[in-house]
Design a protein around this motif. Structure first.
Motif, short mmCIF file in Angstrom:
data_model
loop_
_atom_site.label_atom_id
_atom_site.label_comp_id
_atom_site.label_asym_id
_atom_site.label_seq_id
_atom_site.Cartn_x
_atom_site.Cartn_y
_atom_site.Cartn_z
N LYS A 1 0.87 -1.14 -0.05
CA LYS A 1 0.15 0.15 -0.06
C LYS A 1 0.89 1.20 0.08
N PHE A 2 0.43 2.27 -0.93
CA PHE A 2 1.10 3.63 -0.67
C PHE A 2 0.50 4.31 0.39
N ASP A 3 1.59 5.08 1.17
CA ASP A 3 1.02 6.10 1.92
C ASP A 3 2.33 7.17 1.83
N SER A 4 1.87 8.41 1.97
CA SER A 4 2.61 9.36 1.33
C SER A 4 3.60 9.86 2.50
N LYS A 5 2.82 9.87 3.75
CA LYS A 5 3.72 10.27 4.90
C LYS A 5 4.64 9.19 5.26
N PHE A 6 4.58 7.90 4.97
CA PHE A 6 5.39 6.83 5.23
C PHE A 6 6.45 6.91 4.17
N ARG A 7 6.33 7.30 2.99
CA ARG A 7 7.36 7.42 2.19
C ARG A 7 8.40 8.65 2.38
N ASN A 8 7.73 9.99 2.57
CA ASN A 8 8.34 11.01 2.76
C ASN A 8 9.31 11.06 4.19
N ILE A 9 8.57 10.38 5.16
CA ILE A 9 9.52 10.30 6.30
C ILE A 9 10.81 9.18 6.06
N MET A 10 10.31 8.34 5.27
CA MET A 10 11.23 7.32 5.02
C MET A 10 12.61 7.88 4.19
N ILE A 11 12.15 8.80 3.29
CA ILE A 11 13.29 9.46 2.69
C ILE A 11 14.11 10.39 3.90
N VAL A 12 13.48 10.93 4.49
CA VAL A 12 14.32 11.76 5.63
C VAL A 12 15.05 10.81 6.40
N ALA A 13 14.53 9.92 6.85
CA ALA A 13 15.26 8.81 7.70
C ALA A 13 16.56 8.55 6.97
N THR A 14 16.34 8.12 5.80
CA THR A 14 17.58 7.54 4.97
C THR A 14 18.56 8.79 4.74
N VAL A 15 18.26 9.99 4.41
CA VAL A 15 19.08 11.02 4.54
C VAL A 15 20.10 11.12 5.84
N LEU A 16 19.15 10.96 6.90
CA LEU A 16 19.79 11.25 8.26
C LEU A 16 20.75 10.03 8.45
N THR A 17 20.42 8.63 7.91
CA THR A 17 21.38 7.76 8.09
C THR A 17 22.65 7.97 7.34
N LEU A 18 22.42 8.73 6.18
CA LEU A 18 23.62 9.26 5.21
C LEU A 18 24.66 9.96 5.86
N ILE A 19 23.77 11.22 6.65
CA ILE A 19 24.70 12.02 7.46
C ILE A 19 25.42 11.45 8.61
N GLN A 20 24.57 10.24 9.28
CA GLN A 20 25.33 9.54 10.17
C GLN A 20 26.64 8.93 10.14
N ILE A 21 26.46 8.35 8.81
CA ILE A 21 27.63 7.67 8.33
C ILE A 21 28.74 8.43 7.80
N VAL A 22 28.68 9.72 7.37
CA VAL A 22 29.66 10.62 7.10
C VAL A 22 30.12 11.02 8.50
N LEU A 23 29.48 11.54 9.50
CA LEU A 23 29.75 11.90 10.75
C LEU A 23 30.55 10.85 11.45
N GLY A 24 30.06 9.71 11.15
CA GLY A 24 30.86 8.42 11.93
C GLY A 24 32.09 8.21 11.38
N THR A 25 32.37 8.14 10.07
CA THR A 25 33.58 8.13 9.46
C THR A 25 34.60 9.49 10.08
N GLN A 26 34.11 10.45 10.45
CA GLN A 26 35.04 11.33 10.86
C GLN A 26 35.30 11.27 12.37
N VAL A 27 34.25 10.78 13.20
CA VAL A 27 34.63 10.34 14.40
C VAL A 27 35.65 9.26 14.51
N ARG A 28 35.64 8.36 13.60
CA ARG A 28 36.60 7.06 13.24
C ARG A 28 37.89 7.56 13.14
#
Length: 346
Positions: free
Chosen positions: A202-229
């Motif tokens: 099923k399609f749910d616009s809120k789910f999709r949009n928040i999913m995109i935000v969550a994925t972008v945040l994961t990418l930011i976390q990976i970038v920050l994580g490599t710098q912390v490492r």
């Protein structure tokens, strides 16, 4: 051909993740400079196993490009020649890309295996790119994205060289990691687009949009994580392995990384509950929650137990798997939206 294309793309994806794992092991063992030159290793296609192989030998046949260590400097043979009884530097030139001239057999072979897996990962990519030519008539995007992936791998290889030449400059390591994730995303798209059947979701616009935000945040976390490492690696070098307190020395990006993890948890928790409540059918979200749970466990272990062995590479590898799953769910949601629009217009 389409099924074979998809199977080959899956093989490429597995190998790319193996490269990410190998890269994490390289970081864990401090083997990034195990091969100080590129693409060869001390001038050899198969690296040396003993320091004696990197010392000057009288009356020895040297090939152009072979490396020896002289007075803590790398010397590179400028041509094919047979050495004399004593070292004559007229046949050698000092390696000037960096001043790292240490041989550690463990580090050398860990880095060599990392490079070998990277080279092998390019083979299925080349194969599915050739396959995509036969699919050009109906699926032009397959060939275009396949060519992009080939170019991306070539760019990764060049980045690998610049990382070594810079003696592991932090920002180049970060770019190297992000580019690997871009390649993962493109291959995941090709795998999804080449499916012959799709699950009923099923399609749910809120789910999709928040999913995109969550994925972008994961990418930011990976970038920050490599710098912390990188910060952790530097502190270990300066102060001795774990002979320092991260709470005393930690930079701002460490605290940003830690704080954002709470937002990532809350967002993905909300997505999990919405998917379950509305019965959207995105079953892979269970894997997302599992990955986030493992990220929390490894993160706590690193902070409170002085970075236990393998906790850091596990943390980054799980993050790479996490963002891959999240991106695939976005693809599923986008396709569900597309099918819904087609049904509505019909």
């Amino acid at each position: 051909m389409k099924k074979r294309f998809r199977k080959t793309a899956k093989s490429a994806l597995v190998l790319i993740y193996l490269v990410i794992i190998a890269g994490a092991v390289v970081r864990m063992t401090g083997s990034g400079m195990g091969c100080p030159d590129w693409p060869k290793c001390f001038g050899y296609y198969i690296p040396p196993t003993d320091i004696a192989e990197l010392q000057f030998k009288p009356n020895h046949d040297y090939k152009k490009g072979i490396v020896i260590i002289v007075d803590e400097e790398l010397q590179v043979a400028t041509k094919d020649f047979t050495s004399e009884n004593t070292l004559n530097l007229i046949n050698w030139e000092t390696y000037t890309e960096h001043d790292y001239a240490i041989f550690n057999p463990l580090h050398t072979w860990v880095e060599y295996i990392n490079r070998l897996i990277g080279a092998l990962s390019g083979l299925p990519i080349l194969i599915f790119t050739i396959m995509s030519i036969w699919l050009w008539k109906n699926k032009k995007r397959y060939l275009l994205l396949s060519i992009f992936t080939v170019l991306g791998m070539a760019f990764q290889a060049w980045l690998g060289k610049t990382v070594v030449d810079s003696n592991l400059a932090p920002y180049k390591i970060t770019i190297h990691m992000v580019m690997a994730l871009v390649i993962v995303a493109v291959i995941l798209y090709l795998i999804y687009a080449s499916k012959t059947t799709y699950k009923s979701q099923k399609f749910d616009s809120k789910f999709r949009n928040i999913m995109i935000v969550a994925t972008v945040l994961t990418l930011i976390q990976i970038v920050l994580g490599t710098q912390v490492r990188q910060f952790v690696d530097v502190q270990n070098t300066l102060n001795g392995y774990h002979n320092w307190d991260i709470q005393e020395f930690a930079p701002m990006n460490f605290y940003v990384h830690r704080s954002l993890s709470i937002i990532v948890l809350l967002l993905n928790g909300w997505l999990f509950m919405r998917n379950r409540k509305l019965q959207l059918g995105f079953n892979k979200f269970k894997l997302v929650i599992t990955c986030i749970g493992l990220e929390i466990v490894t993160g706590i272990a690193m902070f409170y137990f002085d970075f236990p062995f393998s906790s850091q590479p596990l943390h980054i590898v799980i993050a790479a798997i996490l963002i891959g799953i999240q991106f695939y769910i976005i693809l599923e949601s986008h396709n569900t939206h597309r099918l819904k629009r087609i049904e509505t217009s019909a």
